[in-house]
Design a protein around this motif. Sequence first.
Motif, PDB file in Angstrom:
ATOM      1  N   ASP A  23     -74.762  28.007  18.828  1.00  0.00           N
ATOM      2  CA  ASP A  23     -73.523  27.234  18.705  1.00  0.00           C
ATOM      3  C   ASP A  23     -72.356  27.852  19.465  1.00  0.00           C
ATOM      4  OD1 ASP A  23     -74.081  29.103  16.443  1.00  0.00           O
ATOM      5  OD2 ASP A  23     -71.984  28.687  15.940  1.00  0.00           O
ATOM      6  N   ARG A  24     -72.456  29.123  19.850  1.00  0.00           N
ATOM      7  CA  ARG A  24     -71.402  29.769  20.642  1.00  0.00           C
ATOM      8  C   ARG A  24     -71.815  29.963  22.098  1.00  0.00           C
ATOM      9  NH1 ARG A  24     -70.801  34.958  17.685  1.00  0.00           N
ATOM     10  NH2 ARG A  24     -72.425  34.226  16.270  1.00  0.00           N
ATOM     11  N   CYS A  25     -72.917  29.352  22.498  1.00  0.00           N
ATOM     12  CA  CYS A  25     -73.421  29.482  23.858  1.00  0.00           C
ATOM     13  C   CYS A  25     -73.183  28.188  24.632  1.00  0.00           C
ATOM     14  CB  CYS A  25     -74.924  29.785  23.857  1.00  0.00           C
ATOM     15  SG  CYS A  25     -75.339  31.359  23.076  1.00  0.00           S
ATOM     16  N   ALA A  26     -72.820  28.316  25.905  1.00  0.00           N
ATOM     17  CA  ALA A  26     -72.560  27.133  26.722  1.00  0.00           C
ATOM     18  C   ALA A  26     -73.817  26.308  26.936  1.00  0.00           C
ATOM     19  CB  ALA A  26     -71.975  27.566  28.069  1.00  0.00           C
ATOM     20  N   MET A  27     -74.943  26.976  27.158  1.00  0.00           N
ATOM     21  CA  MET A  27     -76.212  26.280  27.361  1.00  0.00           C
ATOM     22  C   MET A  27     -77.099  26.494  26.141  1.00  0.00           C
ATOM     23  SD  MET A  27     -75.734  24.765  30.187  1.00  0.00           S
ATOM     24  CE  MET A  27     -77.350  24.160  30.626  1.00  0.00           C
ATOM     25  N   LYS A  28     -77.593  25.396  25.599  1.00  0.00           N
ATOM     26  CA  LYS A  28     -78.373  25.444  24.364  1.00  0.00           C
ATOM     27  C   LYS A  28     -79.856  25.704  24.654  1.00  0.00           C
ATOM     28  CE  LYS A  28     -74.474  24.229  22.563  1.00  0.00           C
ATOM     29  NZ  LYS A  28     -73.580  25.295  22.049  1.00  0.00           N
ATOM     30  N   VAL A  29     -80.593  26.020  23.605  1.00  0.00           N
ATOM     31  CA  VAL A  29     -82.046  26.155  23.715  1.00  0.00           C
ATOM     32  C   VAL A  29     -82.615  24.831  24.202  1.00  0.00           C
ATOM     33  CG1 VAL A  29     -84.183  26.434  22.408  1.00  0.00           C
ATOM     34  CG2 VAL A  29     -82.222  27.923  21.926  1.00  0.00           C
ATOM     35  N   GLY A  30     -83.487  24.881  25.204  1.00  0.00           N
ATOM     36  CA  GLY A  30     -84.057  23.662  25.756  1.00  0.00           C
ATOM     37  C   GLY A  30     -85.474  23.878  26.256  1.00  0.00           C
ATOM     38  N   GLY A  52     -79.067  36.826  32.638  1.00  0.00           N
ATOM     39  CA  GLY A  52     -78.384  35.634  32.132  1.00  0.00           C
ATOM     40  C   GLY A  52     -79.037  35.137  30.865  1.00  0.00           C
ATOM     41  N   THR A  53     -79.126  35.996  29.880  1.00  0.00           N
ATOM     42  CA  THR A  53     -79.936  35.704  28.690  1.00  0.00           C
ATOM     43  C   THR A  53     -79.395  34.560  27.842  1.00  0.00           C
ATOM     44  OG1 THR A  53     -81.133  36.766  26.861  1.00  0.00           O
ATOM     45  CG2 THR A  53     -78.790  37.324  27.112  1.00  0.00           C
ATOM     46  N   GLY A  54     -78.084  34.253  27.931  1.00  0.00           N
ATOM     47  CA  GLY A  54     -77.533  33.170  27.108  1.00  0.00           C
ATOM     48  C   GLY A  54     -77.674  33.499  25.635  1.00  0.00           C
ATOM     49  N   SER A  55     -78.392  32.660  24.912  1.00  0.00           N
ATOM     50  CA  SER A  55     -78.610  32.857  23.476  1.00  0.00           C
ATOM     51  C   SER A  55     -79.610  33.956  23.163  1.00  0.00           C
ATOM     52  CB  SER A  55     -79.092  31.551  22.841  1.00  0.00           C
ATOM     53  OG  SER A  55     -80.346  31.177  23.396  1.00  0.00           O
ATOM     54  N   ASP A  73     -84.475  44.396  28.005  1.00  0.00           N
ATOM     55  CA  ASP A  73     -83.040  44.429  28.264  1.00  0.00           C
ATOM     56  C   ASP A  73     -82.595  43.024  28.626  1.00  0.00           C
ATOM     57  OD1 ASP A  73     -82.207  47.129  27.866  1.00  0.00           O
ATOM     58  OD2 ASP A  73     -83.237  47.685  29.721  1.00  0.00           O
ATOM     59  N   ALA A  74     -81.524  42.549  27.992  1.00  0.00           N
ATOM     60  CA  ALA A  74     -80.997  41.210  28.239  1.00  0.00           C
ATOM     61  C   ALA A  74     -79.543  41.334  28.674  1.00  0.00           C
ATOM     62  CB  ALA A  74     -81.116  40.363  26.973  1.00  0.00           C
ATOM     63  N   VAL A  75     -79.234  40.808  29.861  1.00  0.00           N
ATOM     64  CA  VAL A  75     -77.884  40.926  30.427  1.00  0.00           C
ATOM     65  C   VAL A  75     -77.223  39.553  30.448  1.00  0.00           C
ATOM     66  CG1 VAL A  75     -76.532  41.619  32.443  1.00  0.00           C
ATOM     67  CG2 VAL A  75     -78.613  42.877  31.843  1.00  0.00           C
ATOM     68  N   GLU A  76     -75.977  39.483  29.955  1.00  0.00           N
ATOM     69  CA  GLU A  76     -75.249  38.212  29.877  1.00  0.00           C
ATOM     70  C   GLU A  76     -73.783  38.443  30.209  1.00  0.00           C
ATOM     71  OE1 GLU A  76     -73.739  34.710  29.695  1.00  0.00           O
ATOM     72  OE2 GLU A  76     -75.910  34.949  29.511  1.00  0.00           O
ATOM     73  N   LEU A  77     -73.243  37.604  31.091  1.00  0.00           N
ATOM     74  CA  LEU A  77     -71.859  37.743  31.535  1.00  0.00           C
ATOM     75  C   LEU A  77     -70.853  37.232  30.511  1.00  0.00           C
ATOM     76  CD1 LEU A  77     -69.850  38.423  33.833  1.00  0.00           C
ATOM     77  CD2 LEU A  77     -70.296  36.136  34.756  1.00  0.00           C
ATOM     78  N   GLN A  84     -73.660  36.446  20.594  1.00  0.00           N
ATOM     79  CA  GLN A  84     -74.627  35.672  19.822  1.00  0.00           C
ATOM     80  C   GLN A  84     -76.059  36.112  20.122  1.00  0.00           C
ATOM     81  OE1 GLN A  84     -74.419  31.198  19.785  1.00  0.00           O
ATOM     82  NE2 GLN A  84     -74.397  31.726  17.594  1.00  0.00           N
ATOM     83  N   ALA A  85     -76.341  36.422  21.378  1.00  0.00           N
ATOM     84  CA  ALA A  85     -77.676  36.922  21.721  1.00  0.00           C
ATOM     85  C   ALA A  85     -77.977  38.216  20.972  1.00  0.00           C
ATOM     86  CB  ALA A  85     -77.776  37.147  23.228  1.00  0.00           C
ATOM     87  N   ALA A  86     -76.987  39.094  20.872  1.00  0.00           N
ATOM     88  CA  ALA A  86     -77.176  40.351  20.144  1.00  0.00           C
ATOM     89  C   ALA A  86     -77.443  40.085  18.663  1.00  0.00           C
ATOM     90  CB  ALA A  86     -75.951  41.244  20.313  1.00  0.00           C
TER      91      ALA A  86
END
Length: 245
Positions: A23-30, A52-55, A73-77, A84-86
Amino acid sequence: MCSQKVVLRRDGFTFKQFFVAHDRCAMKVGTDGTLLGAWVPVAKVKNVLDIGTGSGLLALMLAQRTPENVTVDAVELDPLAAEQAAENAAGCKWASRINVHCADIREWAQQATQRYSLIVSNPPFFSQGSDCASPERAQARYTTTLDHQALLSSATQLITEDGFFCVIMPETSGTAFTELAKTQGWFVRYRTDIADNETRLPHRVMLALSPTDGEYFTDRLIIRGPDQQYSEGYCGLTQDFYLFM
């Protein structure tokens, strides 16, 4: 005897072994991310990088698919998405193996102290188009903040000699991306074209690139059969994740 009812949360997506709040991510699970996470080759993987891990979807899926000694390792800008990913990672059974970093991958790659045997990305793939509802969604959709040249350059710095770099993108972008990758020394080793059904042309392509040349495998995945039910191939690929499989 009554079967136990599964209560699904509305702020994210429930998989068989984990939940992804988005819900706090620009791109949702798809479908794109889920297909990529289920498809990438994981044999002999020692460590994983999700750009660009997103969620955190791909990071969680690959933690599920790999042995206990494999770290992710997951990197997100975007700070909100990284937070939220964390949280999603902390709430799953593989929390000790997943590390989320809020950073620009181009800068992060310069400081990384290791290389990865598997790098994955569900990257931005549209050139600048119509305005988005938020800057965060524009960042996730458009290549203005991470174009394919920069993505490939970062992966080149971070991949092991025998590793794989896997992406999913529109089929129309696949050829151009492949040609650009070749100029940086990459070889396409696996390619899967994805179509909605047998009568439609492919609309997505999944690519596994390697800095080492070798055998090349290609196939086609159909999502739905003539009866509009999910195809055998789609079910076989995603059955370890989707509740309804």
